[in-house]
Design a protein around this motif. Structure first.
Motif, short mmCIF file in Angstrom:
data_model
loop_
_atom_site.label_atom_id
_atom_site.label_comp_id
_atom_site.label_asym_id
_atom_site.label_seq_id
_atom_site.Cartn_x
_atom_site.Cartn_y
_atom_site.Cartn_z
N THR A 1 0.73 -1.17 -0.14
CA THR A 1 -0.05 0.01 -0.11
C THR A 1 0.99 1.19 -0.01
OG1 THR A 1 -0.18 0.24 2.39
CG2 THR A 1 -1.82 -1.28 1.39
N ASN A 2 0.42 2.40 -0.54
CA ASN A 2 0.96 3.86 -0.24
C ASN A 2 1.40 3.93 1.25
OD1 ASN A 2 0.85 3.96 -3.03
ND2 ASN A 2 -1.33 5.13 -2.78
N GLU A 3 0.68 3.29 2.14
CA GLU A 3 1.11 3.96 3.47
C GLU A 3 1.95 2.85 4.17
OE1 GLU A 3 -2.45 3.28 2.59
OE2 GLU A 3 -2.30 5.48 1.96
N CYS A 4 2.69 2.00 3.44
CA CYS A 4 3.95 1.27 3.93
C CYS A 4 5.07 1.94 4.26
CB CYS A 4 4.02 0.07 2.81
SG CYS A 4 5.46 -1.01 3.65
N ASP A 5 5.03 2.37 5.51
CA ASP A 5 6.17 3.33 5.82
C ASP A 5 7.02 2.45 7.11
OD1 ASP A 5 4.33 3.19 7.84
OD2 ASP A 5 4.11 5.42 7.96
N ARG A 6 6.92 1.18 7.14
CA ARG A 6 7.45 0.44 8.15
C ARG A 6 9.31 0.59 8.10
NH1 ARG A 6 2.56 1.71 9.58
NH2 ARG A 6 1.32 -0.16 10.00
N GLY A 7 10.01 -0.11 9.19
CA GLY A 7 11.33 0.05 8.99
C GLY A 7 11.86 -1.19 9.14
N VAL A 8 13.22 -1.65 9.40
CA VAL A 8 13.82 -2.71 9.83
C VAL A 8 14.43 -2.45 11.15
CG1 VAL A 8 15.60 -4.39 9.19
CG2 VAL A 8 14.49 -3.33 7.37
N VAL A 9 14.14 -3.52 12.33
CA VAL A 9 14.51 -3.17 13.74
C VAL A 9 15.12 -4.18 14.05
CG1 VAL A 9 12.56 -1.71 13.95
CG2 VAL A 9 12.35 -4.17 14.36
N GLN A 10 16.26 -4.14 15.08
CA GLN A 10 16.70 -5.22 15.83
C GLN A 10 15.94 -5.13 17.31
OE1 GLN A 10 19.41 -7.56 15.15
NE2 GLN A 10 18.28 -8.42 16.87
N ILE A 11 15.61 -6.25 17.71
CA ILE A 11 14.99 -6.61 18.83
C ILE A 11 15.82 -7.26 20.11
CG2 ILE A 11 12.86 -7.57 20.20
CD1 ILE A 11 11.33 -6.91 17.65
N TYR A 12 15.73 -6.55 21.25
CA TYR A 12 16.47 -7.35 22.15
C TYR A 12 15.87 -7.61 23.55
CZ TYR A 12 20.31 -4.54 19.64
OH TYR A 12 20.96 -3.92 18.49
N VAL A 13 16.17 -8.34 24.29
CA VAL A 13 15.66 -8.86 25.77
C VAL A 13 16.61 -8.51 26.81
CG1 VAL A 13 14.29 -10.38 27.24
CG2 VAL A 13 13.71 -9.85 24.83
N ARG A 14 16.39 -7.82 27.90
CA ARG A 14 17.34 -7.69 29.06
C ARG A 14 16.61 -8.17 30.32
NH1 ARG A 14 18.99 -1.98 31.12
NH2 ARG A 14 17.19 -2.10 32.25
N GLU A 15 17.10 -8.96 31.20
CA GLU A 15 16.84 -9.44 32.41
C GLU A 15 17.40 -8.23 33.62
OE1 GLU A 15 17.47 -13.16 35.40
OE2 GLU A 15 17.52 -13.67 33.30
N GLY A 16 16.37 -7.89 34.33
CA GLY A 16 16.52 -7.01 35.51
C GLY A 16 16.81 -5.40 34.84
N ASN A 17 16.90 -4.90 36.09
CA ASN A 17 16.85 -3.44 35.92
C ASN A 17 18.33 -2.66 35.92
OD1 ASN A 17 14.09 -3.16 35.80
ND2 ASN A 17 13.80 -3.50 37.87
N ASP A 18 19.39 -3.43 35.90
CA ASP A 18 20.64 -2.94 35.78
C ASP A 18 20.98 -2.36 34.45
OD1 ASP A 18 23.43 -2.22 35.97
OD2 ASP A 18 23.73 -4.22 36.74
#
Length: 677
Positions: A539-556
């Protein structure tokens, strides 16, 4: 013709009389139209309306003038005016110890004026039982309820409508040139007490209040305004439509405005067993409640048994756990827990397969609750099951009382409380049975600040341009969010044409790098983390990107972010070979199940079939899918963070975040195959 189109024609000079009225049961529907339900366009402004009836409204006019907003009532805009009559001022003045409105202080006049003016249009057919959808000029949300009384003339029951349980609406929906006027019989006088103080004077809640005091949890819910928060207006653009501070952004096919909150509030929701509910369960004293809490939480947390019994302020103490599990860190009216707008529920038809539901984190450390809205009506906490011919309710849960079921005003300056019909606990059964389910978390509930700032749940009205704005946030504003200085993110209004569940969406733009704290899991084990995508591919509204996703354990903050596989291309259509999907339009259920299994091998899934957009199921749209982010072991006493970073130098790329899922292995790989709902 649509209702709001009728309103617009009326406001542009036509003359029309229309019926408006709704007696709200738990599903908000009206059977009888009563006198006073008419609105008539007069060509007046709010100010003209009041001036032309000065004998009835001179006291209110005086307050508006003293508050310096009388001029606004003459100008263009969209105002809802709750207009108290002069008779309504009589008991208010007596309460203030004066005989004339002119003896009120400037501050008191300001309070009266700002309480009764809302800078948005609200007609009766826009309202559900619970909170009004927009705050007044004091940033307070008033409540709207309905009940019935006996008409002294006819002897028959007739509906009445109230603001904050006290002020009866005498005449509703008088449409004027710059808004709408509702005439009320009392001056609305919201409490300026905090939630614990309001509870203190509720005779129905004395035992729960004792427990609140004993655990010192009352100290955790007396905050209101964040004095350290600085409005970002100094570096922002002003939106000329209503003068709010915000930024103008281009969505690719239209312009919108993202408004920054001028203030940051702390607000709370408390669920309260009445004394009669406790008594029905054999609990008559605080000692009885302490013993009951110990029974529940010694079983749910055997590792802590007996260690913290003597310190009710310790967060691991059984009574403390009992009380804190009753508290949410955001203000939620009865009609705000889940999507309650009928157009959304009809357009996104989840009721055909399951209850509409959401999950919220409580003030009890590492705990969540499940709030459901079944088609049969009502709101339930920790309910498991689905009432249909082929299924049933496994755990009935605790029912939240509707506002019309009590005459007590349960709102406070910093929140609200609700009665519940049974005892609420985070028991072993709750954790291992009720919450042994697919936890579907909407992005706009990831931070209590999204809700407390009024961002979530506003329905866009295409005939009312003033509703077309979103809430934007500077890095550091919202709890549970870590965002880089280059990140732009906002919570959009609800729209029944958005390709996302319940029309809710969070949009992330710029060279973004943003992380969200995940909700706690109810028990330790292996979980699958997923994210819903609508790629708008092709569609003409396809404006998405490419992302790297991460997970972290804890609040440090120095702890390592673990990347979840290779970068994710948010532009991929389901039919792309890297996804391995196909159109499901003409497939059988068995073929759909096999396709979903094949996609899982590539790290993707079909979207849920329990929701649809205006024209068809999202399941049948090849630009809608779920991405399996990672499968990992998660502990029930640990924090986890989910990070999304744009990896291509394309600052116009968008990440639309709608729903994430945390799914225990017992569900996604259990003996009974996970459903597609």
């Amino acid at each position: 013709m649509k209702r709001n189109q009728i309103y617009r024609k009326m406001r542009n000079g036509g003359l029309m009389v229309a019926l408006c009225g709704m007696l709200f049961t738990q599903q908000s529907c009206l059977d009888d139209i009563q006198p006073g339900n008419y609105y008539t366009f007069t060509g007046e402004t709010v100010a003209n309306f009041l001036e032309n009836r000065e004998d009835d409204f001179s006291d209110f006019i005086y307050c508006l003038q003293q508050a310096n907003i009388w001029g606004e009532m003459r100008t263009y805009g969209d105002y809802t005016c709750l207009a108290p009559t002069n008779d309504a001022f009589i008991p208010y003045l007596e309460m203030k110890g004066v005989s004339s409105v002119k003896q009120l202080t400037k501050e008191q006049c300001d309070t009266v004026a700002f309480t009764h003016i809302i800078k948005m249009l609200m007609y009766c057919t826009d309202l559900n039982e619970g909170s009004l959808p927009y705050p007044n000029m004091l940033d307070r949300y008033l409540t709207y309820t309905a009940d019935s009384i006996t008409d002294p003339e006819t002897g028959k029951m007739k509906p009445i409508y109230r603001i904050n349980k006290d002020a009866i609406i005498l005449e509703r929906d008088d449409s004027v040139q710059n808004g709408v006027v509702h005439i009320v019989d009392k001056v609305v006088n919201p409490s300026n007490d905090f939630v614990p103080d309001v509870l203190k004077y509720d005779d129905n809640a004395s035992l729960f209040y004792q427990a609140l005091v004993e655990t010192h949890m009352m100290d955790s819910i007396v905050a209101y305004l964040d004095e350290k928060y600085v409005s970002p207006s100094y570096d922002s653009i002003t939106w000329s439509s209503n003068g709010s501070t915000g930024i103008i952004y281009d969505t690719g096919y239209e312009h919108e405005c993202g408004i920054f909150p001028e203030k940051r509030y702390f607000k709370y929701t408390v669920f309260v067993e009445t004394d009669s509910v406790f008594k029905a369960n054999g609990i008559n004293t605080l000692d009885d409640l302490i013993a009951y809490a110990k029974t529940i939480y010694d079983e749910s947390y055997p590792e802590d048994k007996g260690q913290y019994d003597n310190d009710p302020t310790d967060r691991r103490n059984p009574l403390n756990r009992f009380v804190s599990y009753h508290i949410l860190p955001e203000q939620m009216a009865y009609n705000q827990f889940v999507a309650s707008d009928e157009s959304l529920l009809n357009n996104y038809g989840g009721w055909a397969q399951q209850d509409v539901e959401e999950f919220y984190e409580t003030l009890m450390p590492y705990s969540i609750m499940r709030i459901s809205y079944p088609k049969s009506g009502g709101r339930y906490i920790n309910r498991k099951g689905f009432v249909q011919d082929y299924a049933g309710v496994d755990v009935p849960g605790v029912r939240i009382w509707a506002p019309s079921e009590t005459t007590v005003d349960q709102t406070a300056l910093n929140g609200v409380y609700h009665y519940i019909d049974d005892i609420l606990t985070y028991s072993k059964e709750t954790r291992e049975v009720v919450l042994n389910t697919r936890i579907r978390k909407f992005a706009n509930t990831l931070s209590p600040d999204f809700i407390n700032s009024g961002a979530r749940g506003r329905l866009f009205d295409s005939n009312n341009p003033s509703t077309r704005f979103t809430m934007s946030y500077k890095p550091g504003f919202a709890d549970n969010v870590i965002a880089s200085a280059e990140t732009q993110y906002w919570v959009r209004y609800r729209n029944n044409s958005f390709s996302c569940f319940f029309g809710d969406e969070m949009t992330i733009r710029g060279m973004y790098d943003v992380a969200f704290r995940l909700p706690p899991v109810p028990f330790s084990g292996t979980y699958e983390l997923r994210m819903f995508e609508c790629t708008l591919a092709g569609t003409n509204e396809c404006d998405r990107g490419v992302v790297q996703i991460y997970v972290r354990e804890g609040n440090d903050e120095t702890a390592a972010w673990v990347p979840c596989g290779i970068p994710v291309d948010l532009t991929l259509d389901r039919t792309d070979s890297r996804v391995g999907g196909a159109s499901t339009t003409d497939m059988t259920d068995a073929e759909i199940a096999q396709l979903n299994k094949s996609m899982r091998n590539r790290g993707y899934m079909l979207p849920m079939d329990s929701y649809s957009d205006l024209s068809n199921k999202l399941l049948n749209r090849t630009d809608c899918l779920r991405k399996i982010i990672t499968t990992t072991y998660m502990y029930d006493n640990q924090d986890y963070w989910f990070r999304i970073r744009l990896v291509l130098d394309k600052p116009t790329a968008v990440c639309p975040l709608n729903v994430i899922e945390l799914v225990p292995k017992s569900v996604y790989a259990g003996d009974i195959p996970e459903d597609m709902h």
